[in-house]
Design a protein around this motif. Structure first.
Motif: not given
Length: 324
Positions: A147-168
């Motif tokens: 799921s963490g790998e999928l989250d990374q895939l889905n977050s590609r090129f998203q500039t609104n990613v937060s520190v909280k999103n990253y840590l999750s």
């Protein structure tokens, strides 16, 4: 084997046994696939996850070397499987300075190789894990990792990613397997529930610090030491902690560049790196890695006394100093 283990000769022997056990379970009719997987096994990875599992297998009162080696081998097989699949998704050309499986043989071979390593993982666990509950625990953990790998895939090129999103994201993608490795070793040594959860927390904090440091190295290392192109994450649209901190400081400075997505030029990358230096993204990320490392050390202090604790202290502290 990685030279870091020369300082720990007993652990180095056990890690060699881990690799040999994995290799003994690689029996594929297609000899190209078989030789490819065996090359991966001996490609010089750091083997941190099985090392932590072996060390945590000394927490409890039971010492069963064969079982500890097998559980560590299962965890490393799982780790290698996720790396192979990562390389397919990222279309990475190199890992540890060597050509990746899909670069040499194509995606089909790589996906099959990764799937085979997943099978090795669960074969080993089914033979050696103490209980069905432990197997279920590990399968649930694999879900979290994927799921963490999928989250990374889905977050590609998203500039609104937060520190909280990253840590999750990195909690599932990286920290979970470190936590499982430490927990599994402790459980197989018949450590108490309280001690096993200490090991789990320690592993989680280690994994968080490890991934943050890995992401820092993507900015300030070089191809020879890191084994992959520098700032590759940004080119792939994976925005990590140093960049996220800087975007929060001055979004307008970064958006015109990041909006180019996979069309960034080498000149653009230089500008981005200069901006990250200006807004101290690497220094801020380093401080968070240090905080997670300190949390891990506090958990180590609370574990039962034994020679293994000194090695845990050294390994965990040295992760902050690594250059590759």
């Amino acid at each position: 084997m990685h030279k870091m283990w020369n300082a720990y000769p007993e652990l180095k022997v056990d890690l060699s046994m881990v690799l040999n056990l994995i290799e003994s379970h690689i029996r594929v009719r297609d000899k190209t696939v078989e030789s490819t997987i065996k090359e991966l096994i001996h490609s010089g990875g750091k083997l941190l996850r099985p090392a932590y599992s072996l060390l945590c297998a000394q927490i409890g009162p039971t010492r069963e070397k064969e079982k500890a080696i097998a559980v560590a081998a299962a965890l490393e097989s799982l780790h290698m499987a996720t790396l192979v699949h990562d390389d397919v998704i990222d279309q990475s050309d190199t890992r540890h300075g060597l050509k990746t499986i899909q670069t040499k043989h194509g995606n089909n071979f790589a996906i099959y190789s990764g799937d085979y390593l997943f099978c090795v993982c669960f074969t080993l666990l089914s033979r050696y894990a103490t209980s069905l509950a432990h197997l279920e625990f590990n399968s649930r953990s694999m879900e979290k990792i994927l799921s963490g790998e999928l989250d990374q895939l889905n977050s590609r090129f998203q500039t609104n990613v937060s520190v909280k999103n990253y840590l999750s994201r990195i909690s599932g993608k990286t920290a979970r397997l470190f936590a499982v490795s430490c927990y599994s070793g402790a459980i197989e040594s018949e450590a108490s529930h309280y001690e096993a959860m200490r090991a789990w927390n320690m592993g989680h904090y280690i994994g968080m610090a490890f991934q943050i440091m890995d992401d820092i190295l993507d900015f300030n290392s070089n191809l020879k030491t890191l084994g992959k192109p520098i700032m590759a994450d940004i080119r792939q649209g994976i925005y990590t902690l140093p960049l996220i901190y800087c975007i929060q400081e001055n979004r307008e400075a970064f958006l015109p560049l990041l909006n180019k997505k996979d069309q960034l030029t080498d000149e653009d990358m230089v500008v981005i790196k200069d901006l990250i230096t200006e807004y101290q993204g690497i220094e801020k990320a380093q401080k968070l890695a240090e905080r997670y490392t300190q949390k891990a050390i506090e958990e180590i202090k609370k574990l039962p006394d034994g020679a293994y604790k000194e090695t845990l202290f050294e390994l965990t502290s040295n992760l902050l100093q690594r250059t590759a």
